[in-house]
Scaffold this motif. Structure first.
Motif, PDB file in Angstrom:
ATOM      1  N   CYS A   1      10.365   4.164  16.887  1.00  0.00           N
ATOM      2  CA  CYS A   1      11.141   5.341  16.491  1.00  0.00           C
ATOM      3  C   CYS A   1      10.273   6.371  15.777  1.00  0.00           C
ATOM      4  O   CYS A   1      10.474   7.574  15.933  1.00  0.00           O
ATOM      5  N   SER A   2       9.304   5.897  14.989  1.00  0.00           N
ATOM      6  CA  SER A   2       8.388   6.823  14.324  1.00  0.00           C
ATOM      7  C   SER A   2       7.623   7.650  15.355  1.00  0.00           C
ATOM      8  O   SER A   2       7.456   8.863  15.209  1.00  0.00           O
TER       9      SER A   2
ATOM     10  N   LYS B   1       0.817  -1.220   0.000  1.00  0.00           N
ATOM     11  CA  LYS B   1       0.000   0.000   0.000  1.00  0.00           C
ATOM     12  C   LYS B   1       0.859   1.282   0.000  1.00  0.00           C
ATOM     13  O   LYS B   1       0.353   2.363  -0.249  1.00  0.00           O
ATOM     14  N   PHE B   2       2.150   1.118   0.299  1.00  0.00           N
ATOM     15  CA  PHE B   2       3.027   2.290   0.369  1.00  0.00           C
ATOM     16  C   PHE B   2       3.923   2.292  -0.864  1.00  0.00           C
ATOM     17  O   PHE B   2       4.890   1.540  -0.956  1.00  0.00           O
ATOM     18  N   LYS B   3       3.617   3.158  -1.827  1.00  0.00           N
ATOM     19  CA  LYS B   3       4.259   3.088  -3.141  1.00  0.00           C
ATOM     20  C   LYS B   3       5.757   3.397  -3.120  1.00  0.00           C
ATOM     21  O   LYS B   3       6.489   2.964  -4.017  1.00  0.00           O
ATOM     22  N   ASN B   4       6.215   4.136  -2.119  1.00  0.00           N
ATOM     23  CA  ASN B   4       7.642   4.489  -2.071  1.00  0.00           C
ATOM     24  C   ASN B   4       8.472   3.516  -1.243  1.00  0.00           C
ATOM     25  O   ASN B   4       9.633   3.796  -0.938  1.00  0.00           O
TER      26      ASN B   4
ATOM     27  N   GLN C   1       5.925   3.719   7.683  1.00  0.00           N
ATOM     28  CA  GLN C   1       4.826   3.909   8.641  1.00  0.00           C
ATOM     29  C   GLN C   1       4.652   5.383   9.022  1.00  0.00           C
ATOM     30  O   GLN C   1       3.530   5.860   9.215  1.00  0.00           O
ATOM     31  N   SER C   2       5.763   6.136   9.095  1.00  0.00           N
ATOM     32  CA  SER C   2       5.675   7.556   9.448  1.00  0.00           C
ATOM     33  C   SER C   2       4.970   8.349   8.353  1.00  0.00           C
ATOM     34  O   SER C   2       4.067   9.146   8.625  1.00  0.00           O
ATOM     35  N   GLU C   3       5.397   8.141   7.105  1.00  0.00           N
ATOM     36  CA  GLU C   3       4.830   8.914   6.010  1.00  0.00           C
ATOM     37  C   GLU C   3       3.404   8.476   5.686  1.00  0.00           C
ATOM     38  O   GLU C   3       2.571   9.300   5.290  1.00  0.00           O
TER      39      GLU C   3
END
Length: 442
Positions: A210-211, A148-151, A242-244
């Motif tokens: 850490c996030s 789901k996270f394209k980057n 997870q942060s972005e």
């Protein structure tokens, strides 16, 4: 102008903090289930050099260094020792901070422990679930869906199509070929510590901490994230995802990764018998700052090979430098010619140019010895070297020349101990050291 290699962009860039004059710096701290080793010592020394570089350039630094006090490895170790995970953490956190102090590493502003931020961790996981970046497994664990996270993979270079999307990895540490959905929350297993959550009893996965803590103290986008090279994947890659995904903005503008350490040409491991704890340095009669000096001789991004012979050389060099400093300190102030003033300025410029160009500390160290051997007045050498030491961190200001007459019996014991050390007879050398201390000498 400060220029640093940004691991994310794979190039050297001008460093520009989000807020002029203030750097938000996050460094990955220890998982506290055992004593620190030389690899840890090198990483934290390099992070310290970076922080000192910022301070030397007139910037303020807000430094957050987390402490992982709940982790797969900690649960395993606590079981072996038949103590709680918290007791294990409480045992090793003071030792970690003592190691930092011995290496003259500046303290962080905040040392957040993971277990103190469980509500914030649960809150971020809920956001990821609500945004469909995470899903709940049958056992109550929560996983991040990397598809789901394209980057995903931009930091480490892994291509998402090569990843095992749709599969899961429950362990905290894994290799690139095992890339798959990773755990944000781990369902409770008998005998493990747990916290209550919307998904049942459980505990955080490793990466989410850490996030959350970076966001808590430095904001959704931070200036710089530092860590050892071996954390680039999966830990830092997962932090970015997870942060972005949760915050909808870039996580970190600069990524600073420190090179790894080998011992006598081999990867450090207990199985090879070359696993060296930081406390072993003092046990063998070395000054921890000699280890710091040794680290200064290699660029932070390079792989470094530790040898005991190299450490001996570093200790000799440090002693020579301290001896020179103590002599320069006693010299009286003299008026300077324009030629000498120009020479001093050139040394300052040369040192600053070296450290500001991707933290080239070894080149800065060359300038230090050029100053020592130069013909500028001794008192000006002293002041210049103390100025450089704001970055190097070798405690040069603490040097004082004191003449002490050592009894012949003590000098004989010192010579005897040195012979044992050279012959790697550490037990006998330690026995002689105890004799020396009983006689009131150290």
């Amino acid at each position: 102008m400060i220029k640093l290699y940004n691991t994310f962009t794979r190039k050297i860039e001008e460093f520009k903090p989000l807020k002029p004059g203030l750097v938000g710096m996050y460094t990955c701290g220890p998982t506290v289930y055992g004593p620190g080793h030389l690899g840890h010592a090198r990483s934290y020394t390099n992070f310290d050099l970076l922080k000192r570089l910022f301070l030397y350039n007139g910037l303020k630094v807000k430094h957050v260094l987390n402490i992982t006090d709940i982790h797969d490895d900690m649960i395993k170790k606590a079981r072996e020792l038949e103590i709680t995970v918290q007791e294990l953490a409480d045992r090793y956190i003071p030792l970690f901070k003592k190691d930092l102090a011995d290496l003259n590493i500046l303290p962080a502003d905040v040392y957040p422990r993971v277990t103190e931020y469980i509500p914030e961790i649960i809150k971020m996981i809920k956001v990821l679930v609500d945004k469909s970046f995470a899903y709940i497994a049958k056992d109550g664990s929560v996983y991040f869906d990397i598809a789901k996270f394209k980057n995903y993979g931009k930091l480490s270079g892994i291509k998402l199509e090569q990843a095992k999307t749709g599969t899961r990895v429950a362990t905290d540490k894994y290799e690139k070929e095992q890339t798959s959905d990773f755990a944000l929350w781990k369902a409770w297993k008998k005998g493990e510590p747990y916290w209550l959550s919307p998904w049942g009893k459980g505990r955080p996965g490793w990466h989410i901490e850490c996030s959350v803590m970076a966001n808590k103290y430095l904001g959704k986008t931070i200036d710089l994230h530092a860590g050892a090279m071996d954390l680039k994947f999966p830990h830092h890659e997962n932090e970015i995802a997870q942060s972005e995904a949760a915050n909808g903005v870039k996580f970190a503008n600069y990524w600073f990764h420190a090179g790894l350490l080998e011992v006598e040409g081999q990867k450090m491991s207990k199985s090879l018998g070359n696993y060296i704890e930081i406390k072993e340095i003092k046990k063998r009669g070395f000054n921890p700052l000699a280890l710091r000096y040794l680290f200064l001789t290699a660029h932070y991004r390079s792989k470094m090979n530790f040898t005991w012979k190299g450490l001996e050389g570093a200790q000799v060099a440090l002693q020579r430098l301290r001896s020179a400093i103590s002599q320069f300190q006693e010299a009286s102030r003299r008026s300077l010619s324009q030629e000498k003033l120009t020479q001093i300025d050139k040394y300052k410029e040369k040192f600053l140019e070296a450290i500001n160009n991707d933290l080239k500390i070894p080149e800065g160290l060359v300038v230090v010895w050029e100053v020592v051997k130069s013909n500028i007045p001794s008192h000006d050498k002293y002041e210049l070297l103390l100025d450089f030491d704001q970055v190097l961190g070798l405690h040069l200001a603490a040097q004082k020349k004191v003449k002490i007459k050592i009894p012949s019996k003590i000098t004989s014991l010192i010579d005897e101990r040195e012979q044992f050390r050279r012959g790697n007879q550490w037990k006998k050398a330690d026995e002689v050291r105890k004799q020396i201390e009983k006689l009131g000498w150290k």
